[in-house]
Design a protein around this motif. Sequence first.
Motif, short mmCIF file in Angstrom:
data_model
loop_
_atom_site.label_atom_id
_atom_site.label_comp_id
_atom_site.label_asym_id
_atom_site.label_seq_id
_atom_site.Cartn_x
_atom_site.Cartn_y
_atom_site.Cartn_z
N MET A 11 39.71 8.82 13.40
CA MET A 11 38.90 9.94 12.92
C MET A 11 38.08 10.59 14.02
O MET A 11 37.43 11.60 13.78
N ARG A 14 37.83 14.46 14.53
CA ARG A 14 38.43 15.02 13.31
C ARG A 14 37.31 15.52 12.41
O ARG A 14 36.16 15.19 12.59
N ARG A 15 37.68 16.30 11.41
CA ARG A 15 36.72 16.84 10.46
C ARG A 15 37.15 16.50 9.04
O ARG A 15 38.34 16.46 8.75
N GLY A 16 36.16 16.26 8.19
CA GLY A 16 36.44 15.97 6.80
C GLY A 16 35.50 16.74 5.88
O GLY A 16 34.36 17.02 6.26
N VAL A 18 33.95 16.44 2.03
CA VAL A 18 33.80 15.49 0.93
C VAL A 18 33.03 16.17 -0.19
O VAL A 18 31.90 16.61 0.00
N LEU A 33 33.23 8.04 7.09
CA LEU A 33 33.76 9.03 8.02
C LEU A 33 32.84 9.21 9.23
O LEU A 33 33.30 9.29 10.37
N ALA A 38 33.94 11.00 12.72
CA ALA A 38 34.33 12.31 12.22
C ALA A 38 33.11 13.22 12.07
O ALA A 38 31.98 12.75 11.94
N VAL A 40 31.57 15.87 9.38
CA VAL A 40 31.73 15.94 7.93
C VAL A 40 30.99 17.13 7.35
O VAL A 40 29.86 17.43 7.75
#
Length: 72
Positions: A11, A14-16, A18, A33, A38, A40
């Motif tokens: 991660m 990376r981007r998430g 939620v 995350l 990550a 977020v």
Amino acid sequence: MDIGSEMNSPMHNRRGVVTGAGSGIGQAVVSRLLRAGAEVLAVDIESARLTDMASANCKTISVDLADPAARA
């Protein structure tokens, strides 16, 4: 799963996004995350639930995603 160091995490960089991030499973996912490196975007209908979550790697937004006008 051992997340290990951020640099070795899948991660890292990376981007998430939620939804339901202010409590329960959504909050746990945000935490996981972030620990994994990550960035977020935490989304919840209740802005008060998100106030303690905002940081350099966690942006927050309060919106009712069930309301089509709110998504426009």
